[in-house]
Design an enzyme around this catalytic site. Structure first.
Site, PDB file in Angstrom:
ATOM      1  N   CYS A  83      39.454 -28.412   4.494  1.00  0.00           N
ATOM      2  CA  CYS A  83      39.725 -29.071   3.243  1.00  0.00           C
ATOM      3  C   CYS A  83      38.531 -28.866   2.324  1.00  0.00           C
ATOM      4  CB  CYS A  83      39.964 -30.552   3.541  1.00  0.00           C
ATOM      5  SG  CYS A  83      39.930 -31.588   2.108  1.00  0.00           S
TER       6      CYS A  83
ATOM      7  N   CYS B 100      37.322 -32.027   0.546  1.00  0.00           N
ATOM      8  CA  CYS B 100      36.560 -32.951   1.407  1.00  0.00           C
ATOM      9  C   CYS B 100      35.157 -32.414   1.602  1.00  0.00           C
ATOM     10  CB  CYS B 100      37.182 -33.077   2.786  1.00  0.00           C
ATOM     11  SG  CYS B 100      38.951 -33.184   2.769  1.00  0.00           S
TER      12      CYS B 100
ATOM     13  N   ASP C 140      10.604  -3.266 -15.451  1.00  0.00           N
ATOM     14  CA  ASP C 140       9.210  -2.955 -15.232  1.00  0.00           C
ATOM     15  C   ASP C 140       9.149  -1.447 -14.975  1.00  0.00           C
ATOM     16  OD1 ASP C 140       6.490  -3.497 -14.473  1.00  0.00           O
ATOM     17  OD2 ASP C 140       7.135  -3.154 -12.405  1.00  0.00           O
TER      18      ASP C 140
ATOM     19  N   ASP D  44       9.309  -5.012  -9.540  1.00  0.00           N
ATOM     20  CA  ASP D  44       8.997  -4.822  -8.127  1.00  0.00           C
ATOM     21  C   ASP D  44       8.153  -5.979  -7.609  1.00  0.00           C
ATOM     22  OD1 ASP D  44       6.706  -4.262  -9.504  1.00  0.00           O
ATOM     23  OD2 ASP D  44       6.121  -2.580  -8.252  1.00  0.00           O
TER      24      ASP D  44
ATOM     25  N   ASP E  68       4.440  -9.020 -11.805  1.00  0.00           N
ATOM     26  CA  ASP E  68       5.491  -9.462 -12.722  1.00  0.00           C
ATOM     27  C   ASP E  68       6.307 -10.667 -12.239  1.00  0.00           C
ATOM     28  OD1 ASP E  68       6.998  -8.091 -10.875  1.00  0.00           O
ATOM     29  OD2 ASP E  68       7.326  -6.355 -12.191  1.00  0.00           O
TER      30      ASP E  68
END
Ligand code: ADP
Ligand code: MG
Length: 739
Positions: A12, A15, A432, A632, A636
């Protein structure tokens, strides 16, 4: 502490949502997520709470919300509660009906019982149909109304004894308005006003619908599970030259394991003997075999295809790639899409509203206009039959989970349905450069030395200085240096007294009392060292020792294969702008950008500039679409975190970046981006189709019934028929080709 529960017999979806909500709200619980598809509830219990006590509370919540589930507690060494009976037909959610089914729960011991129940159901449906047909014969051929009606009633009881029984039981538990209750009221009402065939029909079709629905759910569960079937069962541990089969969980870092042909690599590690070809498709979605040689890294979950290899284990089971993938996918359901959230809120109100309207429709015309009661009562009963939002409650989460499952099959880990939704809206892709568009494996192309400096000297210093860095530039310099001298033997950690990695500049190290600098022109300027330059498109690493300029190493990177095609594909699927951000120089950036066919590039950026630029891009986009950043993870991670959809590379990215990102590409290739977007779009399309299908048909039937144009046959189709169709439709997500 993380505790896992398996809820055997959970069928369910609604539920499941309620249980998750309640467990989340517990005081002793930090967070919780319930995955309807694999029936797993993961709860994080707070540090200083009594775990056994909290587990007891959670059990209690599960038992009161959805009685009769077989609850197993995993991973905590707590005994399974085997005295709990699995009861497959138990859907007794209180606030609305949904998706009761008798799905055979193959994963637990109640398999025979459930199958018998299914058989029983099929038999009772067949008997009810035969009885109804004979009733028809009595009615129309023999014109014996009384016998006919008696037969209809018997057929009704045969088809509906289960639904009626559950309805009565649930009333005593205080659970009105569940599906069983609504069906019972509707059909008993139909009997009272003399619509015998309708009453039987609703019960019969309801039962058939339930059966089909549970088949469809269990099929999709199996499909998704087979996608996730990447977990290795055993590891061949090498102990004193003998192979011992052990469970991967018990293997430690530094242990040596053997992987034979046809076997799955159980843990992440390094090949120390042998070379082979590996099928990495379960992890990366790539069907081409990958060659991995001695000394190279191998990820868990890949299959050895050619010859036996010996692997030194580098990560415990729980930190290995397979576990990380499974964890991410399992937890993905806790971050719900807006559509899913909308549906669960909608389901809460839909049923009570429709039931109230049904009452109004049955009573008001008679009371106010003096219309005949039975005519309007029938219309009200039709309302009751369509008052269940099952089709939506069941199919929408299934659709999103299928989307996440198929993504992972393609080597794309999406950490939540909400990110799948966010991917769909991406119109700008920011990339990048180093390691993302380019391979990040630099080759030394030229060395320019100051007077009196030798090549050996410059590489010795550069190699030492870069030995601590994980930047692709550093790795390639160390690699090249190792080719001319034994860098590993020269470098002695003890002699390093100071080390600093200055992002987007380079590195500074004090070694044997000497200050070594290796980095770009910015690093030289920072330390006031005059350097030589040249106008070409290679990346330069300048090297200085104690303020003395030794010269520069020119290195160049290679653009990854197929980048231009990928950018083309992105344009074709509606990406308007592709931007590259790099800390490298303008000349290098221009060359890469031209080859790849990008719209624009920004060079000479520090990590903070990258964040600022990304913010500008998001702003100039004006909320028209989402901005995705793919990196990568080296220098960054902040940009990944700041973007609407942050994407990192799973193979080479740092753990921090994988952590910060919303989506991970297992192959380090941006060619996954168009696939990810296609999956996201298709998933969303299917979920909207289901919403329109289910709601559209229901609303039409509701309208028709107000004017007396819809009968119960149509209503039952609008309920269970549509639910089955919607579940089957969501399966299409798994079978579509996204390449
Ligand atoms: P990108 O944005 O292209 O991924 P980064 O921000 O990682 O590049 O680095 C930008 C520049 O900083 C590099 O092109 C290089 O000149 C310099 N740099 C960064 N780390 C190092 C290092 N470990 N050694 C030498 N130079 C480095
Ligand atoms: Mg980078």
């Amino acid at each position: 502490m993380k505790v896992e529960f398996v809820l055997g017999g959970l069928n369910c979806a609604h539920c499941a949502g309620i249980i998750e909500e309640k467990v989340k709200k517990m005081e002793g619980v930090d967070s919780a997520s319930l995955n309807f598809v694999n029936k797993k509830l993961i709860a994080n219990i707070k540090e200083n709470e009594n775990v056994t006590e909290q587990i007891g509370y959670i059990r209690n919540i599960i038992d009161t919300t959805e009685p009769g589930l077989k609850i197993e507690v995993l991973g905590q060494g707590i005994e399974n509660n085997s005295d709990r009976e699995s009861k497959s037909e138990s859907c007794s959610c209180s606030s609305s009906c949904s998706s009761c089914s008798t799905e055979a729960d193959k994963s637990n011991s109640s398999i025979f019982r459930v199958e018998n129940e299914e058989k029983l159901k099929i038999i009772s449906i067949a008997v009810a149909i035969i009885l109804s047909l004979s009733a028809y014969v009595f009615k129309s051929v023999l014109e014996n109304e009384i016998v006919a009606n008696a037969l209809f009633v018997v057929a009704y009881l045969v088809a509906g004894y289960e639904v009626l029984g559950d309805a009565i039981r649930n009333i005593f538990k205080g659970k009105l308005m569940d599906e069983n209750f609504l069906m019972s009221v509707a059909t008993i009402g139909a009997l009272i006003i003399g619509e015998y065939p309708e009453a039987v029909g609703v019960m019969v079709f309801y039962s058939i619908g339930e059966l089909l629905e549970s088949q469809a759910v269990s099929k999709s569960r199996k499909d998704i599970e087979s996608l996730m079937n990447i977990k290795p069962d055993v590891a061949n541990l090498l102990v004193d030259g003998e192979i011992v089969q052990v469970s991967p969980e018990s293997v430690n870092i530094g242990d040596i394991i053997v992987v034979r042909v046809g076997e799955k690599v159980p843990l992440d590690g390094k090949v120390i003997k042998g070379n082979s070809m590996f099928d990495t498709s379960a992890i990366t979605g790539e069907s081409v075999l990958k060659s991995i040689k001695k000394g190279e890294r191998v990820l868990s979950g890949v299959i050895n295809k050619k010859s036996v290899v010996t692997v030194e284990v580098e990560k415990l089971m729980k930190d290995s790639t397979v576990s990380r993938i499974l964890d991410m996918v399992e937890n993905a359901t806790s971050k719900k899409s807006k559509t899913e959230n909308f549906i669960s809120v909608f389901a809460k109100y839909y049923t009570p509203i429709v039931v109230s309207l049904a009452l109004l429709l049955a009573i008001a015309p008679t009371l106010i206009l003096g219309e005949p009661f039975s005519k309007w009562a029938y219309r009200g009963l039709v309302f009751l039959v369509v008052s269940c939002p099952c089709a939506l409650v069941l199919s929408i989460p299934l659709t999103y989970f299928s989307g996440i499952g198929i993504s992972s099959k393609n080597g794309i880990l999406v950490k939540g349905s909400n990110y799948l939704e966010a991917l769909r809206k991406v119109n700008t892709v920011v990339l990048d450069k180093t390691g993302t568009i380019t391979k990040g494996t630099f080759e030394v192309s030229n060395v320019v030395l100051s007077d009196g400096v030798t090549e050996r000297e410059i590489f010795e210093y550069a190699g030492i200085a870069e030995s601590r860095s994980t930047h692709p530039i550093a790795i390639s310099i160390v690699k090249y240096a190792s080719g001319i001298l034994e860098i590993d033997e020269i470098v002695d950690e003890k002699n390093m007294t100071e080390y600093e990695e200055i992002s987007s500049h380079g590195v500074k190290m004090v070694y044997e009392g000497k200050e070594i600098l290796a980095g770009n022109y910015r690093l030289m300027q920072k330390f006031g060292i005059s350097y030589s330059e040249s106008e070409n498109s290679s990346t330069k690493v300048h090297v200085a020792v104690d303020g003395l300029y030794l010269g520069r190493i020119e290195i160049s990177d290679e653009i990854k294969a197929g980048i231009a095609e990928t950018i083309d594909k992105l344009k074709n699927i509606g990406i308007e702008r592709v931007v590259m951000l790099t800390g490298d120089t303008g000349l290098v950036a221009k060359e890469v950008s031209d080859i790849a066919g990008l719209d624009e590039y920004h060079a000479n950026l520090l990590p903070v500039d990258k964040v600022n630029l990304l913010e500008q891009i998001i702003e100039s986009n004006g909320g028209k679409g989402n901005v995705a950043f793919i990196g990568d993870g080296i220098n960054d991670a902040p940009v990944i975190a700041r973007s609407d959809v942050g994407i990192s590379m799973g193979g080479m990215g740092s753990d921090a970046a994988i952590e910060a990102s919303d989506v991970v590409f297992m192959t380090d290739e941006i060619s996954k981006m168009p696939i990810a977007i296609r999956i996201a779009k298709f998933t969303s399309k299917i979920s909207w189709q289901n919403i329109f299908l289910a709601m559209g048909i229901k609303i039409i039937v509701l309208f028709l019934s107000v004017f007396g144009l819809a009968n119960m046959w149509l209503a039952i189709f609008a309920d269970v028929g549509v639910a089955v169709l919607a579940v089957l439709n969501s399966l299409r997500v798994l079978n579509e080709d996204y390449r």
